[in-house]
Design a protein around this motif. Structure first.
Motif, short mmCIF file in Angstrom:
data_model
loop_
_atom_site.label_atom_id
_atom_site.label_comp_id
_atom_site.label_asym_id
_atom_site.label_seq_id
_atom_site.Cartn_x
_atom_site.Cartn_y
_atom_site.Cartn_z
N CYS A 1 55.32 38.37 -18.31
CA CYS A 1 56.65 38.46 -17.70
C CYS A 1 57.61 39.28 -18.58
N LEU A 2 57.58 39.02 -19.87
CA LEU A 2 58.48 39.73 -20.77
C LEU A 2 58.17 41.22 -20.81
N LEU A 3 56.88 41.58 -20.78
CA LEU A 3 56.51 43.00 -20.79
C LEU A 3 56.97 43.69 -19.51
N THR A 4 56.90 42.96 -18.39
CA THR A 4 57.40 43.55 -17.14
C THR A 4 58.89 43.85 -17.25
N SER A 5 59.66 42.92 -17.82
CA SER A 5 61.09 43.16 -18.00
C SER A 5 61.34 44.36 -18.91
N VAL A 6 60.56 44.48 -19.99
CA VAL A 6 60.72 45.61 -20.90
C VAL A 6 60.41 46.93 -20.20
N GLN A 7 59.34 46.95 -19.41
CA GLN A 7 58.98 48.17 -18.68
C GLN A 7 60.06 48.56 -17.68
N VAL A 8 60.62 47.56 -17.00
CA VAL A 8 61.67 47.85 -16.02
C VAL A 8 62.90 48.44 -16.72
N VAL A 9 63.29 47.86 -17.85
CA VAL A 9 64.43 48.38 -18.59
C VAL A 9 64.16 49.81 -19.08
N GLY A 10 62.93 50.07 -19.54
CA GLY A 10 62.57 51.43 -19.95
C GLY A 10 62.68 52.42 -18.80
N SER A 11 62.25 52.02 -17.60
CA SER A 11 62.37 52.91 -16.44
C SER A 11 63.83 53.16 -16.09
N LEU A 12 64.68 52.14 -16.23
CA LEU A 12 66.11 52.34 -15.96
C LEU A 12 66.73 53.30 -16.97
N VAL A 13 66.31 53.23 -18.22
CA VAL A 13 66.83 54.16 -19.23
C VAL A 13 66.42 55.60 -18.89
N ILE A 14 65.15 55.79 -18.53
CA ILE A 14 64.68 57.13 -18.17
C ILE A 14 65.40 57.63 -16.92
N TYR A 15 65.63 56.73 -15.96
CA TYR A 15 66.39 57.09 -14.76
C TYR A 15 67.80 57.57 -15.13
N SER A 16 68.42 56.86 -16.07
CA SER A 16 69.77 57.26 -16.51
C SER A 16 69.75 58.63 -17.19
N LEU A 17 68.70 58.90 -17.96
CA LEU A 17 68.60 60.20 -18.62
C LEU A 17 68.46 61.33 -17.61
N PHE A 18 67.63 61.12 -16.61
CA PHE A 18 67.47 62.14 -15.58
C PHE A 18 68.76 62.36 -14.79
N MET A 19 69.48 61.25 -14.51
CA MET A 19 70.73 61.39 -13.78
C MET A 19 71.76 62.15 -14.63
N TYR A 20 71.79 61.87 -15.92
CA TYR A 20 72.71 62.60 -16.80
C TYR A 20 72.34 64.07 -16.87
N ASP A 21 71.04 64.37 -16.86
CA ASP A 21 70.60 65.77 -16.87
C ASP A 21 71.04 66.48 -15.59
N GLY A 22 71.07 65.74 -14.47
CA GLY A 22 71.51 66.36 -13.22
C GLY A 22 72.99 66.66 -13.20
N LEU A 23 73.78 65.94 -14.00
CA LEU A 23 75.23 66.18 -14.06
C LEU A 23 75.60 67.32 -15.00
#
Length: 632
Positions: free
Chosen positions: A416-438
Motif C-alpha cells: 500500500c505504501l509503495l502504491t502511494s509513493v508511486q502515485v505521488v511520483g506520477s503527480l510530480v512528473i505530471y506537474s513538471l510536464f505541465m510547467y514545461d507546457g507553460l
C-alpha cells in the motif's frame, strides 16, 4: 447483428444462467451436509444404511453436475419434468385436503349442501387444470392424458355417494397408482438417459482429442456461462445470508457495526469450495467493473466503447483464491474466517488500487505531455490520483488498529505504501510536464529531472523492499520459522529486491552510456542552425539548439538522448554513432581527392547516393515518427 437476434441471444443466455444456478445451490448444500450424521442416526443395520446414504449422497452430486453441464434443450426438458412432478405433488396435497375436509363434515347428500358442492367444484377444477398443465409440459397428446386425472377419483366418489370413510382408501389408491406410473416412466426412460450420457461423453472425448482438454474446458467455461452463474449464485447467497443475520441478530448489528456485520456475512458465504470459487469470481467481476468505470471516468465514453480488455480484474480474483487456499480459509471457524476475510479483502483492495494506478498513470502523463487544453480532464485525473495516494494510507492506518505487526502484515502494508509513493511520483512528473507546457522556451533539463524523480521513487521502493526482507529474516531467525514465510521471503527477495536492483542498475548504465555518446557529439552553432533551417526529425519542433551526428543530421539533445537509450545508430540513416567527429571530418576531407580522380564517375555515384538517401529518408521519417511517439 439485428436487435431482434441480439435480444434473443440475451434471452437464451439469461435462461441458461437461471436454469443452471440451482445446481450450484445443490452443490453448496451437498458440501455443507455430513452423511456420517445420517448414518449414525440410524440404529438398525448400520452397514445397509451407510451404503444407501452414500449412494444417495453421491447421486445428488452427480445430478447437480449433470444439470450444470447439460445442453440447454435437454435442460429445459428436465425442468419440464421437474415442474410436472411438483404439480403432481400439489395435486396429491389438494386431494388429501379435500378428503380431510369431507371426513370432518357430517355425511350429507352432496347436491343438498351448497358449501360442499362449491368445495367440490373448486377442487375438481383445480385438479383438471393441473392435469392439463402436466399434459402440456410433458407433451402427452393421446388418451394417456386422462390418466393424469387420477386424483379426481375422491371427488367422483363423493358425487357417486360413496361413504366418506372410503375416501381415504381411494386417496391412498390414487397415490399408489401415481407412484407406480412414475416408476414405470423412469424405468422406461432410463435407457434413453444412459444413451444421452454416453452420447455426450463420446462427443466431449472427440472434442478433447481434436482441440485438447484445456481448450475444451475453456470452451465449456464460456459456453455455459459458468462465471456469470457463479456471480449470480454468490450474490443470491450473500443477500440471503444478510437477510438471515439481520433477522436473527439485529442487536449485534447495532453493537458491532456494519463492517464486521458484512465481513461475517462474507465469511459465512465462503465456507465451501463452491462458494469460495463464487466469491473469487465475484471479486474479479467487481474489480473489472471498477477498473472499467475508472477508464470511463478518465477518458469518456469513446475510450470505453473501444475497450476490449476482457481479462481485466481477474488478477484480483486469482489473488483471492491463492491466498484463501494458502491460509486454509475453509477449515476455520466462522468467527476466525470473518477476521481473516478482513485481511484478504485488504490484500485484494491493495491489488485493485495498484491496477487502477497502472491504468491511470499513462493517461495522466499523456494529458500533461500532450498539453491537453481540456480542464475537466485534468481535474478528474488529479482527483483520482489524490484518492489513489490517500486511500492506501487510510487502509494501512485502519488495519494497524486491529492487528499486531508481523511479517505478513508488513508485506501488505509495504504494498500500500509503495502504491502511494508511486502515485505521488506520477503527480510530480505530471506537474513538471505541465510547467514545461507553460514555458515559452524548451526546457532542456526536463528529461534529467524526470529521470531523477523516477529514480528517487525506485530507490524508495528498493529501500522498503530491503526493509521487508530484513524484517522477514529477523522473524525467521529469532521468531517462529515456517516454510510458508521462508518461501514468501525468498520470492519477495528475488522479485522485489534483486529484480529491482538489476533493472535500476541497467537503466543507470544505459543512461550513462547515452550521456557519454551525446557529449562526444558537437553542438550546432547559430550559423549552422540557420543554414539547416528545419525541425528536429524526432519531435518535429523548432531547433533552438542541436547536436550534430557524424553523418550530418541535426537533433535536439534531449530527443537524441532518449533515442540512444534504445539504439546506437542515427535515427535518420541508421549509421553507427561510435565514430568520433575527427574521423567523420577526415572522411569528409578525403572526398575531394576522390572526386579529382574520376569526376564523371563520382558524379554518377553521388546522384545514385542522393536518390538512395531520399528513399531512405522517407522510410526513416516514418520510423522517427514512431520512435518519437515511443519516446514521449
Amino acid at each position: 447483428m439485428g436487435p431482434f437476434k441480439l435480444k434473443r441471444e440475451y434471452l437464451l443466455a439469461s435462461v441458461c444462467v437461471i436454469l443452471r444456478v440451482p445446481s450450484l445451490f445443490i452443490m453448496e448444500v451437498w458440501f455443507r451436509t455430513d452423511p456420517q450424521r445420517a448414518i449414525d442416526a440410524r440404529s438398525v443395520d448400520p452397514g445397509h444404511a451407510e451404503f444407501i446414504t452414500t449412494m444417495v449422497y453421491y447421486s445428488i452430486l452427480a445430478f447437480a453436475v449433470a444439470v450444470l453441464l447439460m445442453p440447454l434443450r435437454k435442460l429445459v426438458s428436465l425442468y419440464m419434468y421437474i415442474v410436472s412432478l411438483v404439480l403432481l405433488l400439489m395435486a396429491h396435497h389438494l386431494a388429501q385436503i379435500f378428503v380431510e375436509m369431507e371426513v370432518d363434515e357430517p355425511e350429507t347428500y352432496i347436491f343438498s349442501d351448497s358449501a360442499a358442492l362449491k368445495r367440490l367444484g373448486l377442487h375438481l377444477t383445480a385438479q383438471c387444470v393441473m392435469a392439463a398443465l402436466i399434459a402440456y409440459l410433458i407433451d402427452i397428446t393421446s388418451w394417456k392424458r386422462f390418466v393424469l386425472l387420477v386424483y379426481t377419483l375422491p371427488m367422483i366418489a363423493r358425487i357417486a355417494g360413496i361413504p366418506l370413510a372410503a375416501l381415504e382408501h381411494i386417496h391412498h389408491f390414487c397415490s399408489l397408482f401415481t407412484v407406480i406410473l412414475i416408476m414405470l416412466f423412469l424405468f422406461n426412460n432410463i435407457g434413453f438417459v444412459l444413451d444421452i450420457v454416453k452420447e455426450n461423453l463420446i462427443r466431449w472425448k472427440a472434442l478433447a482429442d481434436t482441440i485438447g482438454w484445456i481448450s475444451l474446458l475453456f470452451t465449456a467455461w464460456h459456453t455455459i456461462l459458468l462465471p456469470i452463474q457463479f456471480l449470480v449464485f454468490w450474490i443470491v447467497l450473500f443477500c440471503t445470508q444478510l437477510y438471515v443475520y439481520m433477522i436473527k441478530t439485529p442487536i449485534s448489528l447495532s453493537q458491532e457495526g456494519w463492517l464486521l456485520f458484512i465481513l461475517a456475512c462474507v465469511g459465512e458465504c465462503c465456507a465451501t469450495p463452491i462458494s469460495l470459487i463464487a466469491l473469487c469470481i465475484t471479486i474479479a467481476y467487481a474489480s473489472y467493473y471498477i477498473l472499467t468505470l475508472t477508464k470511463l471516468y478518465l477518458q469518456g465514453w469513446t475510450a470505453f466503447t473501444a475497450d476490449h480488455d476482457v481479462m481485466r480484474g481477474w488478477t484480483e480474483g486469482f489473488t483471492m483464491m491463492l491466498i484463501a487456499v494458502q491460509t486454509g480459509l475453509l477449515d476455520l471457524k466462522p468467527l476466525q474466517r470473518a477476521f481473516l476475510m478482513c485481511v484478504l479483502l485488504f490484500i485484494v483492495a491493495s491489488s485493485l488500487i495498484q491496477s487502477m494506478y497502472e491504468m491511470a498513470d499513462p493517461i495522466l502523463l499523456a494529458l500533461s505531455a500532450s498539453h491537453n487544453k481540456n480542464v475537466f480532464k485534468h481535474v478528474r485525473a488529479i482527483l483520482l490520483f489524490t484518492f489513489l495516494w490517500l486511500f492506501p494510507l487510510y487502509m494501512t492506518y485502519s488495519i494497524c488498529q486491529y492487528f499486531d505487526l508481523d511479517f505478513w502484515l508488513l508485506v501488505i502494508m509495504s504494498s500500500c505504501l509503495l502504491t502511494s509513493v508511486q502515485v505521488v511520483g506520477s503527480l510530480v512528473i505530471y506537474s513538471l510536464f505541465m510547467y514545461d507546457g507553460l514555458r515559452t522556451e524548451p526546457w532542456d533539463s526536463l528529461d534529467d529531472i524526470v529521470y531523477y524523480t523516477r529514480s528517487f521513487v525506485r530507490i524508495l521502493e528498493f529501500i522498503v523492499a530491503v526493509f521487508v526482507v530484513c524484517y522477514g529474516m529477523k522473524e525467521s531467525i529469532f521468531g517462529e520459522w515456517s516454510w510458508i514465510n521462508s518461501s514468501i521471503l525468498i520470492i519477495h527477495c528475488y522479485f522485489n529486491v534483486w529484480q529491482r536492483l538489476q533493472s535500476g542498475w541497467k537503466t543507470f548504465l544505459l543512461r550513462r552510456e547515452a550521456v557519454k555518446k551525446l557529449e562526444s557529439l558537437p553542438s550546432a552553432s547559430p550559423q549552422q542552425l540557420e543554414e539547416y533551417n528545419d525541425v528536429c526529425p524526432i519531435c518535429y519542433q523548432a531547433l533552438s539548439s542541436a547536436k550534430i551526428t557524424p553523418c550530418g543530421h541535426f537533433f535536439h539533445a534531449t530527443c537524441l538522448k532518449k533515442w540512444l537509450y534504445v539504439k546506437d545508430t542515427c535515427p535518420m540513416c541508421h549509421k553507427k554513432l561510435h565514430e568520433t567527429v575527427e574521423e567523420s571530418q577526415n572522411s569528409y576531407e578525403e572526398r575531394p581527392a576522390q572526386n579529382d580522380v574520376n569526376p564523371t564517375e563520382n558524379e554518377e555515384e553521388n546522384s545514385e547516393a542522393e536518390s538512395e538517401l531520399s528513399i531512405q529518408s522517407e522510410e526513416d521519417l516514418e520510423l522517427s515518427d514512431d520512435s518519437s511517439g515511443d519516446s514521449v
